[in-house]
Design an enzyme around this catalytic site. Structure first.
Site, short mmCIF file in Angstrom:
data_model
loop_
_atom_site.label_atom_id
_atom_site.label_comp_id
_atom_site.label_asym_id
_atom_site.label_seq_id
_atom_site.Cartn_x
_atom_site.Cartn_y
_atom_site.Cartn_z
N GLU A 105 41.85 44.93 -131.39
CA GLU A 105 42.01 44.83 -132.86
C GLU A 105 41.57 46.13 -133.54
O GLU A 105 42.17 46.55 -134.53
CB GLU A 105 41.21 43.64 -133.40
CG GLU A 105 41.82 42.30 -132.97
CD GLU A 105 41.01 41.12 -133.45
OE1 GLU A 105 39.84 41.01 -133.04
OE2 GLU A 105 41.53 40.32 -134.25
N GLU A 125 41.00 36.16 -126.63
CA GLU A 125 40.16 35.24 -127.39
C GLU A 125 40.45 33.77 -127.07
O GLU A 125 39.55 32.95 -127.02
CB GLU A 125 40.36 35.46 -128.90
CG GLU A 125 39.70 36.70 -129.44
CD GLU A 125 40.52 37.97 -129.29
OE1 GLU A 125 41.51 37.97 -128.51
OE2 GLU A 125 40.18 38.96 -129.94
N1 CAA Z 1 30.42 40.92 -124.83
C1 CAA Z 1 29.22 41.02 -124.23
N2 CAA Z 1 29.07 41.30 -122.92
C2 CAA Z 1 30.18 41.50 -122.20
C3 CAA Z 1 31.46 41.42 -122.76
C4 CAA Z 1 31.57 41.12 -124.15
N3 CAA Z 1 32.74 41.03 -124.77
N4 CAA Z 1 32.37 41.65 -121.80
C5 CAA Z 1 31.68 41.88 -120.68
N5 CAA Z 1 30.36 41.78 -120.91
C6 CAA Z 1 29.25 41.99 -119.96
C7 CAA Z 1 29.27 40.95 -118.86
O1 CAA Z 1 28.62 39.76 -119.25
C8 CAA Z 1 28.55 41.66 -117.75
O2 CAA Z 1 27.18 41.57 -118.03
P1 CAA Z 1 26.12 41.44 -116.84
O3 CAA Z 1 26.28 42.71 -116.04
O4 CAA Z 1 24.82 41.31 -117.54
O5 CAA Z 1 26.50 40.23 -116.05
C9 CAA Z 1 28.98 43.12 -117.96
O6 CAA Z 1 29.46 43.21 -119.31
C10 CAA Z 1 30.10 43.56 -117.05
O7 CAA Z 1 31.17 42.62 -117.14
P2 CAA Z 1 31.88 42.02 -115.84
O8 CAA Z 1 30.85 41.70 -114.83
O9 CAA Z 1 32.79 40.95 -116.30
O10 CAA Z 1 32.69 43.29 -115.32
P3 CAA Z 1 34.21 43.40 -114.88
O11 CAA Z 1 34.46 44.82 -114.62
O12 CAA Z 1 34.51 42.39 -113.84
O13 CAA Z 1 35.07 42.96 -116.17
C11 CAA Z 1 35.81 42.94 -118.44
C12 CAA Z 1 35.00 43.69 -117.36
C13 CAA Z 1 37.31 42.97 -118.09
C14 CAA Z 1 35.57 43.66 -119.74
C15 CAA Z 1 35.36 41.47 -118.51
O14 CAA Z 1 33.94 41.43 -118.64
C16 CAA Z 1 35.92 40.69 -119.68
O15 CAA Z 1 36.99 40.17 -119.57
N6 CAA Z 1 35.15 40.59 -120.78
C17 CAA Z 1 35.46 39.71 -121.89
C18 CAA Z 1 36.57 40.25 -122.71
C19 CAA Z 1 36.85 39.31 -123.84
O16 CAA Z 1 37.13 38.13 -123.67
N7 CAA Z 1 36.79 39.85 -125.06
C20 CAA Z 1 37.08 39.11 -126.25
C21 CAA Z 1 35.80 38.76 -126.93
S1 CAA Z 1 36.17 37.77 -128.36
C22 CAA Z 1 36.70 38.89 -129.49
O17 CAA Z 1 36.67 40.06 -129.29
C23 CAA Z 1 37.27 38.34 -130.77
C24 CAA Z 1 36.49 38.41 -131.94
O18 CAA Z 1 36.85 39.06 -132.89
C25 CAA Z 1 35.26 37.57 -132.08
#
Ligand code: CAA
Length: 696
Positions: A105, A125
């Site tokens: 976004e 999301e």
């Molecule tokens: N917020 C906070 N922490 C996050 C995060 C996020 N959005 N995404 C990842 N992390 C953290 C994980 O919890 C993890 O923490 P720990 O090491 O303490 O366990 C660390 O970052 C690394 O993440 P992964 O272990 O998952 O690493 P990966 O390389 O396998 O994957 C990733 C990385 C593709 C970014 C995956 O973490 C992911 O899919 N994250 C979520 C993405 C997501 O759903 N974003 C949308 C959020 S909602 C939003 O953005 C809308 C809004 O306006 C509110």
């Protein structure tokens, strides 16, 4: 200025660098820093163009999930993004790693987008029970065709950079480091080689009938999830002026933020990561080669999973012919992965080169890890382990894939119990994500750490379990499965039970699952336990009758259901007759059950046994049990796992339900002491997890 954002100036370019490891989640610091940086650069007369990029492995993984459920902290993301879009000076952004959710976004609010070719983009999301709440549903359809925008927000699918370019989501792809690409992008904006414009100035081509069709399809799905429906509805507002569209989007977003499904889905996301935090702190051993004993379905699946994780594998069977035919099945599994786009043909060929069939256990002498996957017979397993003890090199890890046998007893067959561990895969082992890591009394801490590291390489979700019959998952399953058998005996039809639980969200009901797993397997297990079955325990012999008649489920074409060539199932009249006969034999007057009661009893049974598993320390935290069911047993993800769901019902309600069922069967329905205590003190399972996994 926030430490999460840094400004660097080069000539007329103002670089804005995001630096909030590990994934530049858009927490308060980053949001505040972004708005300050854009304001500061707008006020700086030397700067003509603003260029944003991220430090580390990704531009941004979106909103900071850890802030969910907390009091909102200004500035909120929509305010930040609106300010960026309104910037008088052009703002260009460089995408690398991932640009997800709020991260994407942010890109949509900039005036031009350049992506490194390996970037993955998406609005996930909906997988967290939300919709893009910072302009995603309004700006995306202004940039890409409506069908693509609808798919993106209702499925959360990630797009490759090339797909994003073709759709118009990014303006160009460029090679280099994010820093280099960001500098070049700014230079191109200055020289007019890269065009900039505000997304909100564009017009979305909104076909309301198309959106209504999508909403209708999403509403027909079971279970009905509100996030994709609301995300599609939010897109319909993209036809309006941006301010009113953004307002409508925000209000739908806030509704979802408060929903229990959002809490369940975020918990599921957190559970996958929380289970990695184990008490064992040993340094993982180096694992490059593995042996697998047994070329049945499990052994073949395990060999496939190990190969795709980059290990070389020796597959041992009783004859060379069997070993070779098992290797052919591994090759077929790898072909399937190529077909599904999970593996390249070149990597498939490379993996297969690393697979060796063998008969002699001596072939395992140099393996770093050996996993035994033969049938469930303690005598056979202890013989194999004493053999492995003689043959395997010092430091090799000896794993057993047993699903319920005592790993301590297996370890005792060796002179090195510290190297022995349970590695319980779920069938098909190369597909199912769960791996129960069963830690026996003497298992070394570094061996546990190695198992978790290996699970990471296989992209599996490893959950630590202690030793008991069935470990976390199968032990709990054995208990709640009985509640379904008792309801069947007492008058509910098996297809009603299955349908009620499928409507609730399980992929398949328990009788359909039993048919798929093979009724003969559970039959053998019941026979094994017959001698130790307590006399007070009710017993349903319905499945025994089916097995005696040769109906083992799908593999024989009939079980509780009959199966044709497709996936469809129809009720097997012989099974219905077996049910009637058993009710008569037991003198049961059948009564009717509502779907709600079916779900309530099934879940109360599941939660009761889950609590006992927790009380006994077999699982260390509620979240470990949730993860087992989410990743190994098809538990509805939006409900977050059995103990997360238990918090929705509340301990006091659960106790009173169990007590009311106990009036008919006090042996089966017993209130675990921990649950009673929680009911009295008002405690929740979330409070027993060491960290908040769901922003509740
Ligand atoms: N917020 C906070 N922490 C996050 C995060 C996020 N959005 N995404 C990842 N992390 C953290 C994980 O919890 C993890 O923490 P720990 O090491 O303490 O366990 C660390 O970052 C690394 O993440 P992964 O272990 O998952 O690493 P990966 O390389 O396998 O994957 C990733 C990385 C593709 C970014 C995956 O973490 C992911 O899919 N994250 C979520 C993405 C997501 O759903 N974003 C949308 C959020 S909602 C939003 O953005 C809308 C809004 O306006 C509110």
């Amino acid at each position: 200025m926030s430490t999460a954002v840094r400004i660097e100036k080069t000539g007329a370019t103002g670089l804005v660098i995001l630096n909030a490891p590990p994934v530049n989640a858009l927490g308060q610091g980053l949001r505040a820093g972004l708005i300050q940086a854009v304001e500061a650069l707008n006020a700086d007369p030397q700067v003509e163009v603003i260029s944003i990029y991220g430090e580390g492995r990704a531009l941004s993984a979106g909103a900071d999930i850890r802030e969910f459920g907390q009091a909102p902290q200004a500035p909120n993301l929509p305010v930040v993004l609106n300010a960026i879009e309104a910037s008088a000076k052009p703002v260009v952004i460089t995408l690398h790693g991932v640009a997800l959710g709020g991260g994407l976004e942010l890109c949509l609010a900039c005036h031009a987008r350049v992506a490194l070719p390996s970037t993955r983009l998406g609005l996930p999301e909906v997988t967290l029970g939300l919709l893009p709440g910072a302009g995603g549903t309004q700006r995306l359809p202004r940039l890409v065709p409506l069908e693509i925008a609808l798919e993106a927000v209702t499925t959360g699918r990630q797009f490759s950079a090339e797909e994003a370019l073709a759709a118009g989501l990014v303006d160009r792809l460029a090679d280099g480091t994010p820093h280099e690409v960001a500098l070049q992008a700014a230079a191109d904006v200055l020289s007019s080689a890269l065009e900039t414009r505000r997304t909100s100035d564009l017009k979305a081509d909104v076909d309301q009938a198309l959106i209504a069709g999508a909403v209708a399809r999403l509403s027909d799905r079971r279970p009905v999830l509100s996030a994709p429906i609301k995300a599609a509805k939010a897109i319909s507002h993209a036809a309006e002026p941006i301010e009113s569209g953004l307002k409508a989007e925000r209000s739908l977003f806030l509704e979802l933020m408060e929903s229990p499904d959002r809490q369940g889905l975020v918990h599921a996301f957190g559970a996958e990561r929380a289970v990695r935090k184990i008490p064992e702190t040993g340094t993982p051993r180096n694992i490059a080669s593995a042996g697998v004993i047994g070329g049945g379905t499990m052994g073949v699946g395990i060999a496939t999973a190990l190969l795709t994780a980059g290990l070389s594998v020796t597959l041992v069977e009783t004859t060379l012919e069997r070993a070779e035919s098992a290797c052919l099945v591994v090759a077929k599994n790898l072909d399937g992965a190529v077909k599904r786009g999970k593996l390249t043909q070149a990597l498939r060929d490379e993996n297969l080169q690393k697979l060796t069939p063998a008969v002699d256990y001596d072939a395992l002498a140099d393996c770093d890890l050996v996993i035994e996957a033969v049938f469930e017979d303690m005598a056979v397993k202890t013989e194999i382990f004493s053999k492995l003890d003689r043959i395997c090199k010092a430091g090799a890890i000896l794993g057993t894939n047993t699903s319920y046998l005592d790993v301590n007893q297996i370890a005792a067959a060796t002179t090195r119990p510290e190297d022995v561990i349970g590695l319980h895969f779920f069938s098909p082992a190369h597909v199912m994500r769960l791996l129960e890591v069963v830690v026996a009394d003497k298992t070394g801490s570094d061996v546990v750490a190695t198992a978790f590291a290996l699970a990471g390489r296989m992209k599996k979700v490893a959950v630590r379990s202690g030793v008991c019959d069935g470990f976390i998952g199968n032990r709990i399953l054995a208990h709640y499965r009985k509640s379904a058998d008792y309801m069947l005996l007492d008058g509910a039809d098996f297809d009603q039970i299955d349908k009620a639980l499928e409507d609730f969200g399980f992929a398949m009901g328990p009788f359909a699952v039993a048919d798929l797993a093979g009724l003969d397997i559970a039959w053998a297990n019941r026979k094994r336990k017959a001698a130790t079955r307590p006399p007070e325990e009710r017993y349903s012999a319905i499945a025994d009758r089916l097995c005696e008649a040769g109906s083992f489920g799908r593999k024989t074409g009939s079980g509780f259901y009959t199966y044709g060539s497709g996936k469809a199932r129809s009720v097997n009249p012989d099974a219905e007759a077996a049910v009637q006969a058993e009710r008569q034999a037991e003198g049961i007057e059948p009564r009717s059950f509502s779907d709600e009661e079916i779900v309530s009893r099934y879940m109360a049974a599941m939660i009761s046994e889950a609590v006992r598993v927790l009380e006994e320390g077999i699982a260390q935290r509620p979240v470990d049990i949730d993860a087992v069911f989410l990743f190994g047993y098809g538990f509805p993800r939006h409900l977050g796992g059995p103990l997360n769901y238990a918090d929705r019902i509340g301990a006091a309600n659960l106790v009173s339900r169990i007590e009311s069922y106990a009036k008919e069967d006090p042996y089966f329905w017993q209130v675990p002491a921990l649950l009673r205590n929680m009911a009295e003190t008002g405690q929740r399972f979330a409070g027993l997890n060491k960290e908040n996994t769901d922003g509740s």
